[in-house]
Design a protein around this motif. Sequence first.
Motif, PDB file in Angstrom:
ATOM      1  N   LEU A  13      42.737  39.816  31.638  1.00 28.49           N
ATOM      2  CA  LEU A  13      42.182  39.738  32.795  1.00 28.49           C
ATOM      3  C   LEU A  13      40.275  38.795  32.550  1.00 28.49           C
ATOM      4  CD1 LEU A  13      41.591  39.793  35.859  1.00 28.49           C
ATOM      5  CD2 LEU A  13      40.991  42.214  35.466  1.00 28.49           C
ATOM      6  N   ASP A  77      41.177  39.061  44.834  1.00 27.24           N
ATOM      7  CA  ASP A  77      42.504  38.581  43.600  1.00 27.24           C
ATOM      8  C   ASP A  77      42.773  37.311  44.118  1.00 27.24           C
ATOM      9  OD1 ASP A  77      43.299  41.521  42.984  1.00 27.24           O
ATOM     10  OD2 ASP A  77      42.408  40.652  41.276  1.00 27.24           O
ATOM     11  N   PHE A 185      47.318  36.599  37.966  1.00 25.75           N
ATOM     12  CA  PHE A 185      46.537  38.359  38.657  1.00 25.75           C
ATOM     13  C   PHE A 185      46.110  37.460  40.125  1.00 25.75           C
ATOM     14  CE2 PHE A 185      44.819  36.945  34.550  1.00 25.75           C
ATOM     15  CZ  PHE A 185      45.321  38.471  33.893  1.00 25.75           C
TER      16      PHE A 185
END
Length: 394
Positions: A13, A77, A185
């Motif tokens: 991430l 996101d 994500f």
Amino acid sequence: MRQDQSPASGWVLGLAMMLVAFNLRPALSTVGPVLGLIRETTGLTAAGAATLTTLPVVCLGLACALAAPVIRRMGPDLGVLAGMALVALGLALRGIGDLPMLFVGTAIAATGIGFANVLLPALVKRDFSATAGPMTGLYTMTLCLGAAAGAGAAVPVERALDGWSVALAVWSVPAVLAAAAWFPFARRSGPARPPRPGRLLRDPLAWRVTAFMGLQSSLAYILFGWLPLLLQGRGLDPLHAGLYASLATLNQAPGALVTATLAARARDQRAWIVGIPGMTAAAFLLVALGADELRVPAACALGFGVGGCFGLALTLIVLRAADAASAAGLSAMAQGIGYVFAALGPLAFGLAHEATGGWGLAGVLFVAITLTAIAAGLPAGRAQTVAAAEPVAG
């Protein structure tokens, strides 16, 4: 890092976040080095050039103001993914090569940048709360590296591809790659909904953070738009002016990383709010008016200071927010309102230069903005937070 997030997924991430951050400035920093060529080949006036350097800052502010509805509808996101898609589209449109598409593409790309600008601090607060200072420094550093790459490569790429439009459009490729990296994500989940705008608009601390964000952003966008032309006015050719601008922009990276990391560890940030902008103003005067032999160290100090100001502004957003939802709301307010007012900086700087034909009055304006940023930011440097977000039904 969130409790449901493994160390490995946290690294992935974080890397995806860095790729996104890298693409948040080339759309802005690539125009300045080739602005003279654009004016030469299209007949763009000085007022038109000032508008072109001001337009993305206005669009950034408007996009930031729309970020809260985006969070409510999409989640942060998916909002970042939408932002990167807009950046790629806008950059590709600039490759058409005429003035209308240059302005339209710049506006679209800046809108996408605005969404991601607002959402990344909230994601840092949510996913990396234990390491918020270093993570803020890292993604701000990467953002500055992207800006430096755009400024330094603009003229060489233009010469290699034989056209300013292609040199601007080629940056859509890394934007597409960043969107692809972020895609895994882009889930429809996120932190608690941001606080209602009215609550933050009544909070004096939120306004102080907003003022500092807007004023320091004004300094950065003045340099993005006008530093290459300022250096050309001092006798440098476009290639070397672009390289000096790239040197200044490259030094924003360590400035952002060092300032954000160390300021986050301090008891409060008031000393940083005085020292970093003050160094920025002194370095700018040396670049604009100082001896030629001081140009390299002055450009390095200028870049370090501008990067430090930006890292400090984002650190204030993270530290002055009580939780991730408050960080999203404060980020939207500080960057939304801040960028709209920041747009006046490059416009006024360009008009001051056009009115006098030199850089003296413009330099006075730069220093005045810096001093105002210090005065506005000092109260925001105290260790306090805006109120935590209240849950919103629906």
